[in-house]
Design an enzyme around this catalytic site. Structure first.
Site, mmCIF file in Angstrom:
data_model
loop_
_atom_site.group_PDB
_atom_site.id
_atom_site.type_symbol
_atom_site.label_atom_id
_atom_site.label_comp_id
_atom_site.label_asym_id
_atom_site.label_seq_id
_atom_site.Cartn_x
_atom_site.Cartn_y
_atom_site.Cartn_z
ATOM 1 N N LEU A 65 31.207 60.720 93.344
ATOM 2 C CA LEU A 65 30.768 60.285 94.593
ATOM 3 C C LEU A 65 32.657 59.567 94.960
ATOM 4 C CD1 LEU A 65 27.705 58.165 95.116
ATOM 5 C CD2 LEU A 65 28.361 60.282 95.812
ATOM 6 N N ASP A 66 33.103 59.627 96.033
ATOM 7 C CA ASP A 66 34.444 59.497 96.299
ATOM 8 C C ASP A 66 34.436 57.698 96.555
ATOM 9 O OD1 ASP A 66 33.720 58.340 99.187
ATOM 10 O OD2 ASP A 66 34.033 60.361 99.787
ATOM 11 N N VAL A 67 35.476 57.294 96.520
ATOM 12 C CA VAL A 67 35.676 55.971 96.373
ATOM 13 C C VAL A 67 34.796 54.888 97.256
ATOM 14 C CG1 VAL A 67 37.594 53.900 96.717
ATOM 15 C CG2 VAL A 67 38.105 56.094 95.402
ATOM 16 N N THR A 85 32.448 55.989 99.155
ATOM 17 C CA THR A 85 30.852 56.451 99.111
ATOM 18 C C THR A 85 30.077 55.636 98.310
ATOM 19 O OG1 THR A 85 31.333 58.724 99.833
ATOM 20 C CG2 THR A 85 29.086 58.123 98.828
ATOM 21 N N ARG A 93 31.202 64.540 104.416
ATOM 22 C CA ARG A 93 32.169 64.104 105.419
ATOM 23 C C ARG A 93 33.000 65.433 106.193
ATOM 24 N NH1 ARG A 93 33.479 58.826 104.312
ATOM 25 N NH2 ARG A 93 32.790 58.155 102.345
#
Length: 239
Positions: free
Chosen positions: A100-102, A104, A186
């Site tokens: 997961l990105d930072v 999320t 996104r």
């Protein structure tokens, strides 16, 4: 198995530290002090260090409620690693199953079982991944139809697989995808001219994030959850 290797497998000791502990007479095998790292272990041997019995660390399967501001990496870089939230021995053996990105939040899986991870992220299977998105703008009425048909993201040569959109309220929606392109969720909303303000993963395959886990908290998966996840999923990349 050699005794020094057993010590490394059952504790956080390095090989050199294990030799030091052995040489100091701190290790007993079946009640007898053993100082040789080359000593070969037998089934049923009771190895103790400072009076406590040791056991090999088995394979681990962990569910984490990822907070914002953490990277799905093994080491801290610009942001702290999600691994810093897990208080277990031999933490360096663990890895995340997908990312997961930072910013999320939500469900992330962590394990040291590479074969299990491979089964989950195999592109031959398609596993539902469910996200709750908070949006900057109201979605167009045909958003659900567009996502179900697949959208061509910037920089891609193929449209996304069919995705299911559920409107929660005016500016939030639940999106179910079956693939894991880079920042896919996104980018999908961006293709409609909308910005994702907050993104939270609720479920992977048949396993949902435990509602009792606060951000930063984790628990071990049940055997049933481990088995169910091994039968599903596809590739995963930051959403």
């Amino acid at each position: 198995m050699r005794l020094d290797k057993y010590l490394c497998e059952s504790t956080d000791l390095t090989r050199s530290q294990a030799r030091t502990v052995l040489a100091s007479g701190e290790i007993t095998v079946n009640g007898e002090v053993v100082k040789r790292g080359t000593h070969i272990m037998q089934d049923g041997d009771d190895v103790q260090w400072e009076g406590e019995s040791l056991a090999i660390i088995g394979l681990r399967y962990i569910m984490l409620n990822k907070p914002a501001g953490y990277e799905c990496s093994l080491r801290n870089s610009q942001h702290p690693s999600v691994m810093s939230l897990i208080d277990v021995d031999k933490r360096d053996r663990l890895h995340t199953v997908g990312r997961l990105d930072v910013e999320t939040t939500g469900l992330i899986l962590i394990t040291d079982d590479g074969q299990w991870t491979h089964r989950i992220i195999s592109p031959r299977h398609r596993c539902d991944k469910v996200y709750l998105a908070t949006l900057a703008e109201t979605l167009p009425q045909n958003a659900g139809e567009l996502f179900l048909a697949g959208v061509l993201l910037e920089g891609e040569d193929k449209p996304t697989l069919p995705a299911v959109l559920e409107r929660v309220d005016e500016r939030s929606a639940r999106l179910t995808i079956q693939e894991g392109k880079y920042h896919q969720v996104r980018r999908m909303f961006a293709s409609l001219g909308n910005l994702v303000l907050a993104l939270h993963r609720e479920r992977i395959g048949p396993v949902s994030l435990d509602a009792d886990l606060q951000p930063g908290e984790s628990r071990y998966l049940t055997p049933a959850e481990v088995a169910a996840l091994a039968q599903s999923s596809d590739g995963d990349a930051p959403a």
